[in-house]
Design a protein around this motif. Structure first.
Motif, PDB file in Angstrom:
ATOM      1  N   MET A  87       0.845  -0.877  -0.350  1.00 41.24           N
ATOM      2  CA  MET A  87       0.274   0.557  -0.244  1.00 41.24           C
ATOM      3  C   MET A  87       1.027   1.287  -0.121  1.00 41.24           C
ATOM      4  SD  MET A  87      -3.521  -0.749   2.860  1.00 41.24           S
ATOM      5  CE  MET A  87      -2.177  -0.634   4.250  1.00 41.24           C
ATOM      6  N   THR A  88       1.907   0.985  -0.284  1.00 46.34           N
ATOM      7  CA  THR A  88       3.032   2.189  -0.161  1.00 46.34           C
ATOM      8  C   THR A  88       2.160   3.271  -1.330  1.00 46.34           C
ATOM      9  OG1 THR A  88       4.225   1.279  -1.935  1.00 46.34           O
ATOM     10  CG2 THR A  88       5.272   1.022   0.250  1.00 46.34           C
ATOM     11  N   ASN A  89       1.494   3.104  -2.254  1.00 45.62           N
ATOM     12  CA  ASN A  89       0.965   4.370  -2.641  1.00 45.62           C
ATOM     13  C   ASN A  89       0.118   5.143  -1.758  1.00 45.62           C
ATOM     14  OD1 ASN A  89      -0.307   1.904  -3.041  1.00 45.62           O
ATOM     15  ND2 ASN A  89      -1.326   3.083  -5.099  1.00 45.62           N
ATOM     16  N   GLU A  90      -0.481   4.402  -1.173  1.00 46.14           N
ATOM     17  CA  GLU A  90      -0.936   5.425  -0.660  1.00 46.14           C
ATOM     18  C   GLU A  90      -0.605   6.434  -0.037  1.00 46.14           C
ATOM     19  OE1 GLU A  90      -4.506   4.429   0.161  1.00 46.14           O
ATOM     20  OE2 GLU A  90      -4.364   3.255  -1.458  1.00 46.14           O
ATOM     21  N   VAL A  91       0.512   5.599   0.769  1.00 43.64           N
ATOM     22  CA  VAL A  91       1.695   7.027   1.466  1.00 43.64           C
ATOM     23  C   VAL A  91       2.417   7.896   0.446  1.00 43.64           C
ATOM     24  CG1 VAL A  91       3.808   7.244   2.818  1.00 43.64           C
ATOM     25  CG2 VAL A  91       2.006   5.587   3.190  1.00 43.64           C
TER      26      VAL A  91
END
Length: 181
Positions: A87-91
């Motif tokens: 979920m790194t893109n959520e950051v």
């Protein structure tokens, strides 16, 4: 009479001000907010370009050095090599638009509640704490936070010796302040 009314109207106005949606309560998501806050500051300090790709690279790099609960947080968002979900893109995406970290953590909380259940262990004040009064579990935790272990330690005194030996390296101010070392 007038005074009481103005107090009430101030309270009313404050109550009606748009607060952050699903706002985090005090102490909610503390690891998320703190880690991402430091991370965001480091992006600014290191002149990282604010685009998702560069931020994501920097995030994974930051997570490599993360210890304890922050490492767990990195695992939950998929920024560690052993993470199952990513979920790194959520950051990285919201950070590229300078979205406040509290907002990002709120969104992560909806995706995975565990992220916000992470709490830092109460930080011991190593300058004053009586190591002899701590449980072995807590002594181990101090070493873990430093990324150290105590191989062959059996007795409480072994752990205390190891901590006092390593303190100048990991907590130099505490080591200087302590007179019993």
């Amino acid at each position: 009479e007038m005074l009481r009314l103005s107090g009430l109207s101030v309270a009313l106005v404050l109550a009606l001000l748009p607060g952050p949606a699903e706002a985090l309560k005090e102490g909610d998501c503390e690891v998320c907010v703190s880690f991402l806050g430091k991370f965001y500051q480091s992006l600014k300090d290191n002149d990282v370009k604010f685009n998702s790709a560069d931020i994501e690279k920097a995030l994974i790099k930051s997570c490599k050095d993360a210890k304890g609960k922050e490492n767990r947080f990195c695992y939950y968002i998929g920024a560690t090599s052993d993470a199952a979900t990513k979920m790194t893109n959520e950051v990285s995406k919201p950070l590229s638009y300078h979205v406040p970290v509290e907002k990002i953590c709120e969104k992560l909380k909806k995706k995975d509640g565990q992220i916000c259940e992470l709490k830092y262990d109460k930080q011991l004040d190593l300058t004053t704490v009586d190591l002899k009064k701590l449980k072995v579990k807590d002594l181990k935790k101090i070493l873990e936070e430093w990324g150290e272990s105590c191989k062959g330690c059996a007795e409480k005194s072994d752990f205390i010796r190891k901590i006092t030996e390593l303190m100048p390296k990991y907590a130099p101010a505490a080591a200087k302040a302590r007179t019993d070392l």
